[in-house]
Design an enzyme around this catalytic site. Structure first.
Site, PDB file in Angstrom:
ATOM      1  N   LYS A   1     -17.292  28.514 -51.755  1.00 29.42           N
ATOM      2  CA  LYS A   1     -16.613  29.473 -52.508  1.00 29.42           C
ATOM      3  C   LYS A   1     -16.204  28.930 -53.877  1.00 29.42           C
ATOM      4  O   LYS A   1     -15.714  28.241 -54.404  1.00 29.42           O
ATOM      5  CB  LYS A   1     -15.184  29.537 -51.700  1.00 29.42           C
ATOM      6  CG  LYS A   1     -14.247  30.689 -51.621  1.00 29.42           C
ATOM      7  CD  LYS A   1     -13.279  30.765 -50.820  1.00 29.42           C
ATOM      8  CE  LYS A   1     -12.487  31.895 -50.531  1.00 29.42           C
ATOM      9  NZ  LYS A   1     -11.088  31.843 -49.901  1.00 29.42           N
TER      10      LYS A   1
HETATM   11  O1  G3P Z   1      -8.471  33.463 -48.495  1.00 27.50           O
HETATM   12  C1  G3P Z   1      -7.752  34.140 -49.482  1.00 27.50           C
HETATM   13  C2  G3P Z   1      -6.959  35.227 -49.110  1.00 27.50           C
HETATM   14  O2  G3P Z   1      -6.995  35.649 -47.853  1.00 27.50           O
HETATM   15  C3  G3P Z   1      -5.423  34.760 -49.418  1.00 27.50           C
HETATM   16  O3  G3P Z   1      -4.636  36.072 -49.035  1.00 27.50           O
HETATM   17  O4  G3P Z   1      -2.369  36.457 -48.493  1.00 27.50           O
HETATM   18  O5  G3P Z   1      -2.740  34.689 -50.172  1.00 27.50           O
HETATM   19  O6  G3P Z   1      -3.080  37.126 -50.734  1.00 27.50           O
HETATM   20  P1  G3P Z   1      -2.905  35.990 -49.600  1.00 27.50           P
END
Ligand code: G3P
Length: 215
Positions: free
Chosen positions: A83
């Protein structure tokens, strides 16, 4: 549409993988920090449970730093997907890793032009963040449909991995748009299987069955 789990919680991954619903896993530095376990050990444990791609994020800012980290992470297991941030250095690292047969996931993508560059760098996945757009009062789903349209125009192979998924409607709309993957927080995955009419229907069937067999 593939379901990835957006977590580094080993017990949860193990449990949900047993239901046959997990096609891959995504982690990020915040998720890893929350798990409180060593990064490489966590990735190794996840890779031993899930056969599909497991995203492990590099923290370096430069191409050299990213490649150094990517080489270390790639040694953990064959299904490690590197990533990388959607930056110029990340795109350069993506091209290098793609040319060396390594799977990549370009993260923190917030615009269609970024997604076009990600495709040009040969990424396996692009991760547009839906929820974080919604957080600033813009519809994050629009970016998924715009990327889908542009990728279709050019038969792009990079898969759209919808991230920052917060609720059922995000998943539903991503499916309607044709996102290739949604990465889902575990609690949401379980919630998605539930419907009050399903619960009620089971109760009714059980009661009727009991009545019929008690005669
Ligand atoms: O993996 C990255 C992403 O899904 C993060 O989500 O909820 O922290 O914006 P969030």
């Amino acid at each position: 549409m593939l379901f990835f789990l957006d977590t580094a919680d080993i017990k949860t991954i193990e449990k949900l993988n047993n239901y046959g619903l997990v096609d891959g896993v995504t982690t990020n530095p915040s998720i890893i920090a929350k798990s409180g376990v060593d990064f490489k050990q966590t990735i190794q444990a996840i890779c031993s449970i899930v056969k599909g791609p497991v995203s492990a994020e590099v923290m370096g800012d430069t191409f050299d730093e990213m490649i150094k980290e990517a080489n270390e992470l790639s040694k953990i297991a064959k299904n490690v997907c590197i990533k990388l941030p959607t930056t110029m250095e990340g795109l350069k690292a993506c091209r290098y890793l793609t040319d060396h047969g390594v799977q990549t996931n370009l993260t923190l993508c917030f615009s269609v032009t970024q997604a076009i560059m990600v495709a040009k760098a040969g990424a396996t996945f692009v991760s547009p963040f839906i929820g974080r757009w919604d957080d600033v009062s813009l519809n994050g789903l629009n970016i998924i449909s715009d990327i889908k349209k542009v990728y279709q125009n050019y038969n792009v192979k990079t898969k759209i991995l919808a991230a920052s998924i917060r609720h059922n409607v995000h998943v539903l709309e991503c499916a309607k748009i044709g996102a290739d993957v949604v990465t889902i927080p575990p609690a949401l995955l379980e919630k998605m299987s539930q419907h009050p009419l399903t619960t009620q229907g089971i109760e009714i069937f059980k009661n009727d069955w009991k009545l019929a067999n008690s005669k």
